[in-house]
Motif scaffolding. Structure first.
Motif, PDB file in Angstrom:
ATOM      1  N   SER A  66       0.833  -1.205   0.000  1.00  0.00           N
ATOM      2  CA  SER A  66       0.000   0.000   0.000  1.00  0.00           C
ATOM      3  C   SER A  66       0.870   1.258   0.000  1.00  0.00           C
ATOM      4  O   SER A  66       0.616   2.200  -0.755  1.00  0.00           O
ATOM      5  CB  SER A  66      -0.915  -0.019   1.228  1.00  0.00           C
ATOM      6  OG  SER A  66      -1.600   1.190   1.360  1.00  0.00           O
ATOM      7  N   LEU A  67       1.898   1.263   0.852  1.00  0.00           N
ATOM      8  CA  LEU A  67       2.800   2.420   0.896  1.00  0.00           C
ATOM      9  C   LEU A  67       3.558   2.591  -0.418  1.00  0.00           C
ATOM     10  O   LEU A  67       3.772   3.723  -0.864  1.00  0.00           O
ATOM     11  CB  LEU A  67       3.785   2.272   2.056  1.00  0.00           C
ATOM     12  CG  LEU A  67       3.201   2.484   3.450  1.00  0.00           C
ATOM     13  CD1 LEU A  67       4.240   2.131   4.510  1.00  0.00           C
ATOM     14  CD2 LEU A  67       2.730   3.914   3.628  1.00  0.00           C
ATOM     15  N   TYR A 125       3.446   5.835  -2.678  1.00  0.00           N
ATOM     16  CA  TYR A 125       4.691   6.499  -3.051  1.00  0.00           C
ATOM     17  C   TYR A 125       4.747   6.726  -4.559  1.00  0.00           C
ATOM     18  O   TYR A 125       5.116   7.816  -5.017  1.00  0.00           O
ATOM     19  CB  TYR A 125       5.888   5.667  -2.582  1.00  0.00           C
ATOM     20  CG  TYR A 125       7.199   6.149  -3.138  1.00  0.00           C
ATOM     21  CD1 TYR A 125       7.814   7.274  -2.600  1.00  0.00           C
ATOM     22  CD2 TYR A 125       7.810   5.498  -4.195  1.00  0.00           C
ATOM     23  CE1 TYR A 125       9.008   7.730  -3.106  1.00  0.00           C
ATOM     24  CE2 TYR A 125       9.006   5.960  -4.711  1.00  0.00           C
ATOM     25  CZ  TYR A 125       9.596   7.067  -4.173  1.00  0.00           C
ATOM     26  OH  TYR A 125      10.775   7.518  -4.689  1.00  0.00           O
ATOM     27  N   LEU A 126       4.388   5.697  -5.331  1.00  0.00           N
ATOM     28  CA  LEU A 126       4.418   5.830  -6.788  1.00  0.00           C
ATOM     29  C   LEU A 126       3.429   6.900  -7.259  1.00  0.00           C
ATOM     30  O   LEU A 126       3.751   7.707  -8.133  1.00  0.00           O
ATOM     31  CB  LEU A 126       4.124   4.484  -7.458  1.00  0.00           C
ATOM     32  CG  LEU A 126       5.213   3.426  -7.294  1.00  0.00           C
ATOM     33  CD1 LEU A 126       4.748   2.092  -7.866  1.00  0.00           C
ATOM     34  CD2 LEU A 126       6.504   3.880  -7.959  1.00  0.00           C
ATOM     35  N   ARG A 127       2.226   6.909  -6.679  1.00  0.00           N
ATOM     36  CA  ARG A 127       1.234   7.933  -7.051  1.00  0.00           C
ATOM     37  C   ARG A 127       1.745   9.322  -6.702  1.00  0.00           C
ATOM     38  O   ARG A 127       1.633  10.260  -7.495  1.00  0.00           O
ATOM     39  CB  ARG A 127      -0.102   7.676  -6.350  1.00  0.00           C
ATOM     40  CG  ARG A 127      -0.943   6.592  -7.007  1.00  0.00           C
ATOM     41  CD  ARG A 127      -2.389   6.609  -6.520  1.00  0.00           C
ATOM     42  NE  ARG A 127      -2.535   6.587  -5.083  1.00  0.00           N
ATOM     43  CZ  ARG A 127      -2.611   5.512  -4.324  1.00  0.00           C
ATOM     44  NH1 ARG A 127      -2.550   4.331  -4.871  1.00  0.00           N
ATOM     45  NH2 ARG A 127      -2.757   5.602  -3.018  1.00  0.00           N
ATOM     46  N   LEU A 128       2.327   9.461  -5.494  1.00  0.00           N
ATOM     47  CA  LEU A 128       2.844  10.766  -5.080  1.00  0.00           C
ATOM     48  C   LEU A 128       4.015  11.208  -5.959  1.00  0.00           C
ATOM     49  O   LEU A 128       4.142  12.400  -6.269  1.00  0.00           O
ATOM     50  CB  LEU A 128       3.257  10.738  -3.612  1.00  0.00           C
ATOM     51  CG  LEU A 128       2.107  10.676  -2.608  1.00  0.00           C
ATOM     52  CD1 LEU A 128       2.656  10.496  -1.197  1.00  0.00           C
ATOM     53  CD2 LEU A 128       1.259  11.926  -2.681  1.00  0.00           C
ATOM     54  N   SER A 129       4.837  10.269  -6.369  1.00  0.00           N
ATOM     55  CA  SER A 129       5.949  10.604  -7.260  1.00  0.00           C
ATOM     56  C   SER A 129       5.437  11.120  -8.589  1.00  0.00           C
ATOM     57  O   SER A 129       5.965  12.088  -9.139  1.00  0.00           O
ATOM     58  CB  SER A 129       6.843   9.388  -7.494  1.00  0.00           C
ATOM     59  OG  SER A 129       7.515   9.039  -6.320  1.00  0.00           O
ATOM     60  N   GLU A 130       4.394  10.468  -9.103  1.00  0.00           N
ATOM     61  CA  GLU A 130       3.800  10.909 -10.371  1.00  0.00           C
ATOM     62  C   GLU A 130       3.188  12.298 -10.226  1.00  0.00           C
ATOM     63  O   GLU A 130       3.393  13.163 -11.077  1.00  0.00           O
ATOM     64  CB  GLU A 130       2.733   9.912 -10.835  1.00  0.00           C
ATOM     65  CG  GLU A 130       3.298   8.592 -11.293  1.00  0.00           C
ATOM     66  CD  GLU A 130       2.217   7.544 -11.557  1.00  0.00           C
ATOM     67  OE1 GLU A 130       1.010   7.855 -11.391  1.00  0.00           O
ATOM     68  OE2 GLU A 130       2.584   6.417 -11.918  1.00  0.00           O
ATOM     69  N   VAL A 131       2.454  12.507  -9.132  1.00  0.00           N
ATOM     70  CA  VAL A 131       1.835  13.811  -8.894  1.00  0.00           C
ATOM     71  C   VAL A 131       2.917  14.879  -8.735  1.00  0.00           C
ATOM     72  O   VAL A 131       2.800  15.983  -9.290  1.00  0.00           O
ATOM     73  CB  VAL A 131       0.914  13.770  -7.647  1.00  0.00           C
ATOM     74  CG1 VAL A 131       0.504  15.158  -7.219  1.00  0.00           C
ATOM     75  CG2 VAL A 131      -0.304  12.910  -7.927  1.00  0.00           C
ATOM     76  N   GLN A 132       3.974  14.555  -8.000  1.00  0.00           N
ATOM     77  CA  GLN A 132       5.062  15.507  -7.804  1.00  0.00           C
ATOM     78  C   GLN A 132       5.707  15.873  -9.151  1.00  0.00           C
ATOM     79  O   GLN A 132       6.011  17.035  -9.398  1.00  0.00           O
ATOM     80  CB  GLN A 132       6.110  14.917  -6.862  1.00  0.00           C
ATOM     81  CG  GLN A 132       7.231  15.865  -6.521  1.00  0.00           C
ATOM     82  CD  GLN A 132       8.240  15.243  -5.573  1.00  0.00           C
ATOM     83  OE1 GLN A 132       8.329  14.025  -5.467  1.00  0.00           O
ATOM     84  NE2 GLN A 132       9.004  16.066  -4.905  1.00  0.00           N
ATOM     85  N   GLU A 133       5.895  14.888  -9.998  1.00  0.00           N
ATOM     86  CA  GLU A 133       6.476  15.137 -11.318  1.00  0.00           C
ATOM     87  C   GLU A 133       5.546  16.013 -12.153  1.00  0.00           C
ATOM     88  O   GLU A 133       5.999  16.921 -12.846  1.00  0.00           O
ATOM     89  CB  GLU A 133       6.759  13.806 -12.025  1.00  0.00           C
ATOM     90  CG  GLU A 133       7.606  13.934 -13.263  1.00  0.00           C
ATOM     91  CD  GLU A 133       8.977  14.541 -13.005  1.00  0.00           C
ATOM     92  OE1 GLU A 133       9.440  15.316 -13.856  1.00  0.00           O
ATOM     93  OE2 GLU A 133       9.588  14.267 -11.961  1.00  0.00           O
ATOM     94  N   GLU A 134       4.232  15.743 -12.072  1.00  0.00           N
ATOM     95  CA  GLU A 134       3.261  16.567 -12.805  1.00  0.00           C
ATOM     96  C   GLU A 134       3.293  18.014 -12.300  1.00  0.00           C
ATOM     97  O   GLU A 134       3.259  18.953 -13.090  1.00  0.00           O
ATOM     98  CB  GLU A 134       1.848  15.999 -12.653  1.00  0.00           C
ATOM     99  CG  GLU A 134       1.624  14.707 -13.405  1.00  0.00           C
ATOM    100  CD  GLU A 134       0.286  14.057 -13.067  1.00  0.00           C
ATOM    101  OE1 GLU A 134      -0.537  14.683 -12.343  1.00  0.00           O
ATOM    102  OE2 GLU A 134       0.054  12.931 -13.524  1.00  0.00           O
ATOM    103  N   ILE A 135       3.371  18.165 -10.972  1.00  0.00           N
ATOM    104  CA  ILE A 135       3.418  19.515 -10.394  1.00  0.00           C
ATOM    105  C   ILE A 135       4.695  20.222 -10.830  1.00  0.00           C
ATOM    106  O   ILE A 135       4.666  21.392 -11.212  1.00  0.00           O
ATOM    107  CB  ILE A 135       3.321  19.452  -8.850  1.00  0.00           C
ATOM    108  CG1 ILE A 135       1.918  19.038  -8.435  1.00  0.00           C
ATOM    109  CG2 ILE A 135       3.694  20.785  -8.227  1.00  0.00           C
ATOM    110  CD1 ILE A 135       1.773  18.738  -6.947  1.00  0.00           C
ATOM    111  N   LYS A 136       5.809  19.486 -10.790  1.00  0.00           N
ATOM    112  CA  LYS A 136       7.086  20.078 -11.196  1.00  0.00           C
ATOM    113  C   LYS A 136       7.017  20.508 -12.659  1.00  0.00           C
ATOM    114  O   LYS A 136       7.457  21.602 -13.013  1.00  0.00           O
ATOM    115  CB  LYS A 136       8.206  19.070 -10.993  1.00  0.00           C
ATOM    116  CG  LYS A 136       9.593  19.655 -11.201  1.00  0.00           C
ATOM    117  CD  LYS A 136      10.698  18.611 -11.209  1.00  0.00           C
ATOM    118  CE  LYS A 136      10.857  17.900  -9.912  1.00  0.00           C
ATOM    119  NZ  LYS A 136      11.956  16.911  -9.915  1.00  0.00           N
TER     120      LYS A 136
END
Length: 137
Positions: free
Chosen positions: A67-68, A72-83
């Motif tokens: 689950s973590l 983590y993978l979802r947050l990494s993708e979102v972070q990359e999209e935000i960046k």
């Protein structure tokens, strides 16, 4: 011979005593074996319970880890999209400011871009204006 007859009378009694002693030893050994068997079964049951608890804990931990990892993978993708979005916004904002004639320091302060990036954008904008001027002539 009478002494021998008397001695022969004691053989069955002696044999009976020996058989009784052997039976007592077997009975005592049997009770000891039953006691050891009960102790071992109790230990086995405790070990099975411990293994069951550890297995269930490991499975729960494994599920939490999965689950973590997914989070983590979802947050990494979102972070990359935000960046990526921030970078696109920075370049768009810088381009607007450059086209309005704002100086490099103000563009850098508002967009977060380096002076080198801003100079490059100015050069590209100047090239576009030069190219447009040639096409209209």
């Amino acid at each position: 011979m009478q002494g021998l007859d008397q001695l022969l009378e004691f053989y069955p009694l002696a044999g009976l005593c020996i058989v009784n002693s052997v039976l007592m030893a077997v009975l005592i050994s049997s009770l000891a074996v039953k006691k050891l068997k009960a102790e071992h079964l109790e230990r086995i049951n405790k070990l099975e319970t411990n293994v069951s608890i550890l297995t269930s804990g490991a499975l729960g931990m494994g599920q939490k880890m999965l689950s973590l990892e997914a989070k983590y993978l979802r947050l990494s993708e979102v972070q990359e999209e935000i960046k990526q979005s921030d970078t696109e916004f920075s370049y768009t904002q810088a381009q607007k400011l450059i086209s309005q004639g704002v100086d490099d320091n103000a563009v850098a302060a508002n967009s977060g871009l380096s002076s080198t990036e801003i100079n490059l954008m100015r050069l590209l904008q100047n090239q576009d204006h030069t190219a447009h001027s040639f096409h209209h002539v």
